[in-house]
Scaffold this active site. Structure first.
Site, PDB file in Angstrom:
ATOM      1  N   ASN A 189       7.008  -7.639   7.107  1.00 34.10           N
ATOM      2  CA  ASN A 189       6.442  -7.235   8.261  1.00 34.10           C
ATOM      3  C   ASN A 189       5.932  -5.709   7.777  1.00 34.10           C
ATOM      4  OD1 ASN A 189       6.785  -9.538  10.109  1.00 34.10           O
ATOM      5  ND2 ASN A 189       8.937  -8.694  10.163  1.00 34.10           N
ATOM      6  N   ARG A 190       5.937  -5.285   6.503  1.00 40.66           N
ATOM      7  CA  ARG A 190       5.337  -4.164   6.071  1.00 40.66           C
ATOM      8  C   ARG A 190       6.468  -2.920   6.302  1.00 40.66           C
ATOM      9  NH1 ARG A 190       2.312  -6.958   4.221  1.00 40.66           N
ATOM     10  NH2 ARG A 190       0.099  -6.820   3.786  1.00 40.66           N
ATOM     11  N   LEU A 191       7.496  -3.366   6.457  1.00 40.38           N
ATOM     12  CA  LEU A 191       8.687  -2.614   6.755  1.00 40.38           C
ATOM     13  C   LEU A 191       9.389  -2.270   5.191  1.00 40.38           C
ATOM     14  CD1 LEU A 191      10.189  -3.621  10.121  1.00 40.38           C
ATOM     15  CD2 LEU A 191       8.727  -2.004   9.839  1.00 40.38           C
TER      16      LEU A 191
END
Length: 211
Positions: A189-191
């Protein structure tokens, strides 16, 4: 294809503060070993960033040849564009793009030239054709055609056919004295996980950065 629509998830793993060593070199060496073990293409390849006298940044791929507590070492023609820029501004950045492991390492610091003894030791370990290649190429200079290089290579190969190839006076190396190292590990999740080591008087500070 629409480039804006191209994306993928990063799911190979995370990086947590409690698992980080006190010294960034320990983690770098672990990641380098894992990049080699994963048989990534050119795991020692790094993007070297320099700046010219107008403030224009330049980048190119160079191979890392050694690393220890003193710094990251690479070799080059001292008449090349990067060497000329480093002579004016010794600040430098390195980026290791280990995409296959969803990792990046970014290093900043400044360079110092290697001694002739250090350069000679490495130069003598290179394959003979690579030694000859160092004599042939006026790196970053304009040439009229590839044939110029090929002809010079054959000429120099004949010249040194029966003896050792001497170290060119214009060939040398740099040691990057690093003062920051950032580790990036892709996350879902692009974290992504990012940790920045910065040198302090008595060691290293470590901060988590937002992705």
């Amino acid at each position: 294809m629409e480039l804006a629509h191209y994306r993928r998830e990063y799911l190979q793993g995370g990086l947590r503060r409690k698992s980080l060593p006190d010294n960034p070199l320990a983690l770098f060496e672990t990641w380098m070993q894992q990049a080699v073990a994963a048989e990534l293409g050119d795991p020692t390849a790094m993007v070297v960033g320099t700046v010219d006298d107008r403030g224009q940044p330049y980048q190119r791929i160079v191979l890392l040849k050694h690393v220890d507590e003193q710094g990251f070492i690479f070799y080059t023609n001292m008449g090349s564009r990067k060497a000329s820029q480093l002579a004016q501004n010794p600040r430098i950045s390195l980026l290791f793009p280990w995409h296959g492991l969803e990792r990046q390492v970014h290093v900043t610091g400044q360079v110092e030239r290697l001694s002739t003894l250090e350069v000679m030791k490495y130069f003598s370990s290179r394959p003979k054709d690579s030694q000859i290649g160092a004599w042939v190429s006026p790196q970053s200079s304009r040439i009229s055609a590839r044939g110029v290089l090929e002809g010079k290579f054959l000429e120099m190969k004949q010249k040194f056919a029966n003896g050792e190839v001497p170290l060119p006076s214009f060939w040398g190396g740099f040691r990057v004295k690093f003062d920051s190292v950032e580790f990036w590990q892709g996350g879902a999740n692009r974290l992504h996980d990012r940790f920045l080591y910065q040198r302090e008087q008595d060691g290293w500070s470590v901060d988590r950065l937002a992705p």
